[in-house]
Write an enzyme that holds these catalytic residues in place. Structure first.
Site, PDB file in Angstrom:
ATOM      1  N   ASP A 145      -8.136 -56.195 -54.868  1.00  0.00           N
ATOM      2  CA  ASP A 145      -6.689 -56.079 -55.033  1.00  0.00           C
ATOM      3  C   ASP A 145      -6.187 -57.340 -55.728  1.00  0.00           C
ATOM      4  O   ASP A 145      -6.068 -58.400 -55.106  1.00  0.00           O
ATOM      5  CB  ASP A 145      -6.004 -55.931 -53.671  1.00  0.00           C
ATOM      6  CG  ASP A 145      -6.285 -54.590 -53.006  1.00  0.00           C
ATOM      7  OD1 ASP A 145      -7.409 -54.060 -53.167  1.00  0.00           O
ATOM      8  OD2 ASP A 145      -5.387 -54.066 -52.325  1.00  0.00           O
ATOM      9  N   LYS A 186      -0.543 -50.699 -57.291  1.00  0.00           N
ATOM     10  CA  LYS A 186      -0.075 -51.027 -55.938  1.00  0.00           C
ATOM     11  C   LYS A 186       1.283 -51.704 -56.032  1.00  0.00           C
ATOM     12  O   LYS A 186       1.519 -52.510 -56.938  1.00  0.00           O
ATOM     13  CB  LYS A 186      -1.113 -51.930 -55.270  1.00  0.00           C
ATOM     14  CG  LYS A 186      -0.765 -52.435 -53.881  1.00  0.00           C
ATOM     15  CD  LYS A 186      -1.920 -53.285 -53.348  1.00  0.00           C
ATOM     16  CE  LYS A 186      -1.553 -54.003 -52.051  1.00  0.00           C
ATOM     17  NZ  LYS A 186      -2.659 -54.856 -51.561  1.00  0.00           N
ATOM     18  N   LYS A 236      -1.055 -47.168 -54.234  1.00  0.00           N
ATOM     19  CA  LYS A 236      -1.057 -47.839 -52.932  1.00  0.00           C
ATOM     20  C   LYS A 236       0.274 -48.542 -52.689  1.00  0.00           C
ATOM     21  O   LYS A 236       0.554 -49.571 -53.312  1.00  0.00           O
ATOM     22  CB  LYS A 236      -2.201 -48.854 -52.855  1.00  0.00           C
ATOM     23  CG  LYS A 236      -2.254 -49.630 -51.528  1.00  0.00           C
ATOM     24  CD  LYS A 236      -3.441 -50.583 -51.500  1.00  0.00           C
ATOM     25  CE  LYS A 236      -3.435 -51.458 -50.244  1.00  0.00           C
ATOM     26  NZ  LYS A 236      -4.594 -52.381 -50.197  1.00  0.00           N
TER      27      LYS A 236
END
Length: 328
Positions: free
Chosen positions: A165, A228, A264
């Protein structure tokens, strides 16, 4: 590098997003009507209502899409081991029996930790099939030299992280310097190797929804496997309007390239009703494939506790005390 996925829309069969050349014409002319976005987002939870056994099933689905996260300054190896134990068995044996899930107990989708905790998490999850995700690239601000950010990504991958991430440089989005943002994410994609790359856009810092759409498209063009919303450290984290704009970008990219990219939301999702709201968004805007952990994750920790409590209420008719659902 345009590509079309010919894989079945089921299981863990998604193709990696190899990305395409930077194409500003895909997003530069796109405007976002903020009032219309907010009106649409406000109807998501009022037009649909999920009750009783259907709500329980949706909550179990949400549980299976959670990236169970520990990103605190006082994280310790022992805390991470306890978190991984929770990831393996998020529901008690009694609750599994009440929900008729003994033969197929759910687990979370992944465990997300800092790079220095990756090896601990990998050992604790061995044999479970649960991947370890690691934040990297100078999380949460990303304001360190790119070389160091790439080194951190490689370190996390070498430690065993299967998902990375990363955070973008928000200044590139605010200044609409899409070439710089593309090059940065492409370099991180290369540094991640075989690990799936989730690009955190820090949407609360990007200010305009137009910037959110453009940054989403640039991240996908650069090869991000997921986009995300947030690090969870911004003043404003995941919101339904921002997520709606990102979902529309995902849909537009799929129509142009034929590749399914994941989504996400993260930051501030603590209640079971939040999980239901984002599942409804995925179902209505993107369809059933985005109800699976291959394409949908929720970055959270405390959310697991509230989902447990709601499921126990469904099974027994009573809400349990919080201490009955320890996290780590």
């Amino acid at each position: 590098m345009d590509q079309v996925s010919d894989r079945a829309l089921k299981g863990h069969n998604w193709s990696r997003n190899q990305g395409v050349a930077l194409k500003p014409d895909w997003f530069e002319a796109v405007g976002v009507n903020s009032s219309a976005v907010e009106r649409r987002a406000a109807t998501l939870t009022t037009r649909r209502s999920v009750k009783k056994e259907y709500q329980a099933a949706w909550l179990v689905k949400a549980l299976s899409c959670i990236d169970l996260t520990a990103l605190a300054g006082d994280d310790t190896p022992e805390r991470i081991r306890r978190l991984c134990a929770k990831a393996r068995r998020p529901l008690s044996d009694q609750l599994l029996a009440a929900l008729d899930l003994v033969d197929a107990p759910p687990t979370v989708a992944a465990v997300c930790v800092y790079p220095t905790m990756v090896a601990t998490a990998v050992r604790a999850l061995r044999g479970s099939g649960i991947p370890v995700a690691s934040v990297a690239a100078g999380f949460p601000a990303g304001l360190i030299p790119l070389k160091l950010r790439l080194d951190e990504i490689r370190y996390a991958v070498d430690e065993g992280a299967g998902e990375i991430d990363i955070v973008i440089t928000r200044a590139f989005g605010l200044g609409r310097d899409w070439s710089a943002l593309y090059d940065e994410i492409a370099a991180m994609r290369e540094a991640s190797g075989e690990a799936h790359l989730k690009a955190i856009l820090g949407t609360g810092d990007l200010r305009a929804l137009r910037n959110v759409y453009a940054a989403s498209m640039v991240a996908m063009q650069a090869g991000a496997d997921f986009i995300k919303t947030s690090t969870g450290k911004e003043e404003v984290n995941a919101t339904l309007p921002v997520s709606l704009v990102m979902a529309r970008a995902l849909r537009d990219y799929r129509e142009r390239v034929g590749i399914h990219v994941g989504f996400k939301p993260a930051g501030g999702l603590r209640a079971a009703k939040d999980a239901l709201a984002w599942l409804i968004l995925m179902k209505e805007e993107l369809g059933a494939p985005w109800l699976e952990p291959d394409l949908f994750r929720i970055g959270a920790s405390g959310l697991v506790t509230d989902i447990e409590r709601q499921l126990e209420h469904y099974a027994t008719g009573r809400y349990s005390a919080g201490y009955r659902h320890p996290m780590a």
